[in-house]
Enzyme design. Structure first.
Site, PDB file in Angstrom:
ATOM      1  N   TYR A 100       2.947   1.698   3.396  1.00 56.95           N
ATOM      2  CA  TYR A 100       2.064   2.166   2.316  1.00 56.95           C
ATOM      3  C   TYR A 100       2.145   3.689   2.172  1.00 56.95           C
ATOM      4  O   TYR A 100       2.648   4.189   1.198  1.00 56.95           O
ATOM      5  CB  TYR A 100       0.626   1.712   2.583  1.00 56.95           C
TER       6      TYR A 100
ATOM      7  N   SER B 240       1.384  -1.078  -4.778  1.00 55.19           N
ATOM      8  CA  SER B 240       0.569  -0.008  -5.340  1.00 55.19           C
ATOM      9  C   SER B 240       1.210   1.346  -4.996  1.00 55.19           C
ATOM     10  O   SER B 240       2.328   1.609  -5.410  1.00 55.19           O
ATOM     11  CB  SER B 240      -0.868  -0.120  -4.809  1.00 55.19           C
TER      12      SER B 240
ATOM     13  N   ASP C  53      -3.570  -6.182 -14.489  1.00 57.35           N
ATOM     14  CA  ASP C  53      -3.760  -5.104 -13.521  1.00 57.35           C
ATOM     15  C   ASP C  53      -4.319  -3.887 -14.251  1.00 57.35           C
ATOM     16  O   ASP C  53      -3.610  -3.223 -15.003  1.00 57.35           O
ATOM     17  CB  ASP C  53      -2.434  -4.753 -12.835  1.00 57.35           C
TER      18      ASP C  53
ATOM     19  N   HIS D 229      -4.686  -6.425  -9.852  1.00 60.22           N
ATOM     20  CA  HIS D 229      -4.004  -5.576  -8.869  1.00 60.22           C
ATOM     21  C   HIS D 229      -3.816  -6.283  -7.525  1.00 60.22           C
ATOM     22  O   HIS D 229      -3.043  -5.843  -6.693  1.00 60.22           O
ATOM     23  CB  HIS D 229      -4.798  -4.282  -8.691  1.00 60.22           C
TER      24      HIS D 229
END
Length: 684
Positions: free
Chosen positions: A457, A537, A620, A655
């Site tokens: 991430y 993301s 999203d 999302h």
């Protein structure tokens, strides 16, 4: 066998350009930003046809789906929590679209309290949160449709579940904070009037008070709006309902702090911290004494106390001082629980309210514990423990003895004895030591031929801690390797680690990820031909940037719901709030150049890219699908190799939150099938 996708849809190119300082930037796929336009919708249909056509040819796709359904099909429980005379818990029978909220009295049988599966026919309307009054007699729950961040709230009597008053509409990024049984506080934005409700900018949050039984139009504005414009406003009450606590921010990091003493009529909202440079929130109070969790002068956080009459930072006193490990704090049964993050794994200590250490919680192994949060009157509380090889297990913990007992074991079909996880530390490009946990079957031969998924991430101070994944069993059973590095930009070592991956240091994050891949290859866990990289993301941005900088690094890439256009991300929904991490193209010529250089959409050039399946969802409204649409269109244009470049667009999904079990299994099936097929690995 080698499967080829059918011809990609012809994606038209426009002539739109933008000028940043002295640089003209073409944006030929700008038209795909209009998610309401008929030609965008037609493009989505055509792309999904190509993607599903490709996936349907993978001979073992159905076998993977069946295996995932079998693995998923066990009863899943949440830790219980008490409200009024009832104990509540969530349970999913196995393959139910959404988990069901049950309740029971002591010694009584469980009964269904709320079944989100009845909210919609296809299971895509989800329960986005519930909040009870202190006496447990009233509850307000939020509904999300198709995974949207926008929710509606319904107030019910807990006794018979009858609805009280009207539904509240268009709430976003908000909890519900009850004051007695009369009403509650919540936050929202003005709904965008022009263009798409999905992608329109949401600028200023407003905190309202809603009196039960009155129309929403009569709700009172408490904070925010034109007087104090802030992008994010949160509110909650201390457990005794004496203090209203308000946090206000313009980005995802740092906040102002305010309190209001509700025990005195017409008391003012008092500012405690007047800048957004650090993070602070009120954990609890004992009468006038406030307990505040903060990273002011403490990048790894500390717990301080202060008198509510003079709450300014100059009066704060350390109660649990900062240490080298990142601190979070929860309260339960009149005790403080210090949750430390030690190299991305959990260590927990119990303190009394004066800061005296009482117990260190004995956890079953190295992993992640969450929970240990309950009302002041509780004597037994619950927490969940998990790791990459330890399925989520609920423990009951006694505050007096400090002893834990298993309350509910996971029913998943998985034998932890067959697998191992180990933490390694590798060096990034600039010599920084980065931790990574690697999980695989015991006895795996390190011959460079193990299918490996590298997942990360690296942003917003988010910490990736060990957690069990039912989906990953499919990879591990096939002799595969699952690796998770804790990149800079995350919160694993506090705010210093986070800042080292922001703005004009963002390249550190990509370098850390590339170095993780190279470590796995050098150590013979895998090789370029058997490596897949994945992230969602901000992690989707990570994957997009990595394949544009190092298209030779891996065989397969999965950028999910990614931020791909770094020049325009701040123009949609809440994107402007991410500027603390990213900076914006308008900030300065240097910031523009830096973003333009790594922005995945702009950094693509004709090259041989890995097999890529971009994933996004039509609802999203966090990272709008336009990011993925534009990136996928340009990737298809510039792909010079044989590998497929597909985009999988989920419908009636957002999302990530609130997706139905069927949607999750469908996406995981396609991920593993696509990965193994492009590595030339047969599914056994």
């Amino acid at each position: 066998m080698n499967i080829k996708p059918s011809a990609y849809p012809q994606t038209k190119k426009g002539t739109v350009t933008d000028t940043y300082f002295d640089t003209t930037v073409p944006d030929p796929y700008r038209w795909l930003e209009d998610d309401q336009a008929s030609d965008t919708k037609a493009w989505v249909v055509e792309q999904n046809k190509v993607t599903q056509g490709y996936l349907s040819q993978i001979p073992y796709r159905e076998a993977i789906r069946k295996r995932l359904e079998m693995l998923w099909n066990y009863e899943k429980y949440s830790a219980p929590f008490k409200e009024g005379n009832y104990t509540y818990f969530y349970k999913n029978d196995g393959l139910q679209s959404q988990s069901v909220l049950y309740r029971q009295t002591e010694g009584g049988q469980p009964e269904v309290f709320l079944d989100p599966n009845k909210f919609s026919k296809d299971g895509t309307t989800s329960l986005a949160g519930i909040s009870f009054t202190t006496d447990g007699s009233l509850a307000a729950y939020q509904l999300s449709t198709g995974g949207s961040d926008w929710t509606n709230a319904v107030v019910i009597k807990a006794s018979d579940k009858s609805v009280v008053g009207d539904m509240l509409k268009d709430i976003k990024f908000s909890g519900i904070a009850w004051k007695g049984n009369e009403g509650f506080y919540y936050s929202s934005y003005d709904k965008p009037k022009e263009g798409s409700q999905l992608s329109g900018m949401t600028q200023y949050h407003k905190l309202y008070y809603h009196k039960v039984g009155t129309p929403q139009s009569a709700d009172k504005l408490i904070f925010g709006g034109e007087q104090t414009p802030r992008r994010y406003i949160g509110a909650y009450l201390t457990e005794d309902e004496r203090f209203l606590v308000i946090t206000a921010a313009n980005s995802t990091t740092g906040n102002e702090l305010y309190i209001q003493d509700l025990s005195k009529a017409n008391s003012p909202i008092v500012n405690v911290v007047n800048n957004m440079d650090n993070v602070h929130h009120v954990v609890d109070n004992a009468g006038d004494k406030l307990y505040i969790h903060t990273n002011l002068y403490a990048p790894t956080y500390k717990l301080v106390t202060v008198d509510a009459a003079n709450p300014q930072t100059s009066n704060w006193k350390d109660l649990i001082p900062k240490s080298k490990n990142v601190l979070e704090v929860s309260t339960a049964g009149g005790k403080l629980f210090a949750h430390y993050l030690k190299d991305a794994t959990t260590l927990i200590q119990q303190y009394d309210m004066n800061g005296k250490l009482e117990h260190t919680v004995a956890l079953p192994s190295v992993g992640t514990a969450s929970g240990l949060s309950a009302k002041k009157g509780e004597k037994d509380i619950y927490y969940t423990f998990t790791s990459y090889t330890y399925p989520s297990t609920i423990f009951k913990y006694n505050l007096a003895t400090g002893k834990s007992d298993v309350y509910k074991k996971s029913g998943v079909q998985f034998n932890p004895e067959l697998y191992e996880s180990k933490q390694v530390f590798y060096k990034s490009k600039d010599g920084t030591k980065v931790p990574m946990i690697i999980t695989y079957k015991k006895g795996t031969v390190l011959n460079g031929k193990n299918p490996t998924l590298l997942y990360a991430y690296g942003g917003f101070g988010v910490s990736l801690t060990p957690a069990f994944s039912t989906s990953n069993i499919v990879l591990l059973e096939q002799g595969g390797v699952y690796a998770v590095p804790n990149l800079r930009g995350g919160g694993e070592y506090g705010e210093t680690w986070h800042k080292a991956g922001t703005k004009m240091r963002k390249q550190n994050v990509f370098d850390d990820f590339i170095a993780a891949a190279e470590y796995l290859i050098q150590s013979k866990y895998t090789s370029k031909d058997y490596l897949a990289i994945a992230g969602g993301s901000n992690g989707g941005l990570l994957v997009g940037a990595t394949i544009t900088q190092r298209p030779d690094l891996c065989k397969v890439a999965f950028p999910a719901v990614g931020v791909m256009d770094m020049l325009r991300y701040n123009k949609f929904t809440a994107g402007a709030g991410w500027a603390y991490d990213y900076g914006t193209a308008e900030d300065s010529p240097e910031m523009f150049e830096y973003l333009y250089h790594y922005s995945p959409y702009h950094a693509l050039k004709p090259a041989s890219y890995p097999a890529t399946m971009v994933t996004t969802a039509d609802h999203d409204d966090r990272v709008v699908p336009a990011h993925s649409f534009k990136f996928a269109a340009r990737l298809q244009e510039y792909q010079q190799g044989e590998a497929p470049t597909l985009i999988r667009i989920e419908t009636n999904a957002g999302h990530g939150a609130g997706r139905s079990t069927a949607q999750i299994i469908g996406q995981e099936t396609d991920k593993w099938a696509f990965m193994l097929m492009n590595m030339g690995v047969d599914y056994k």
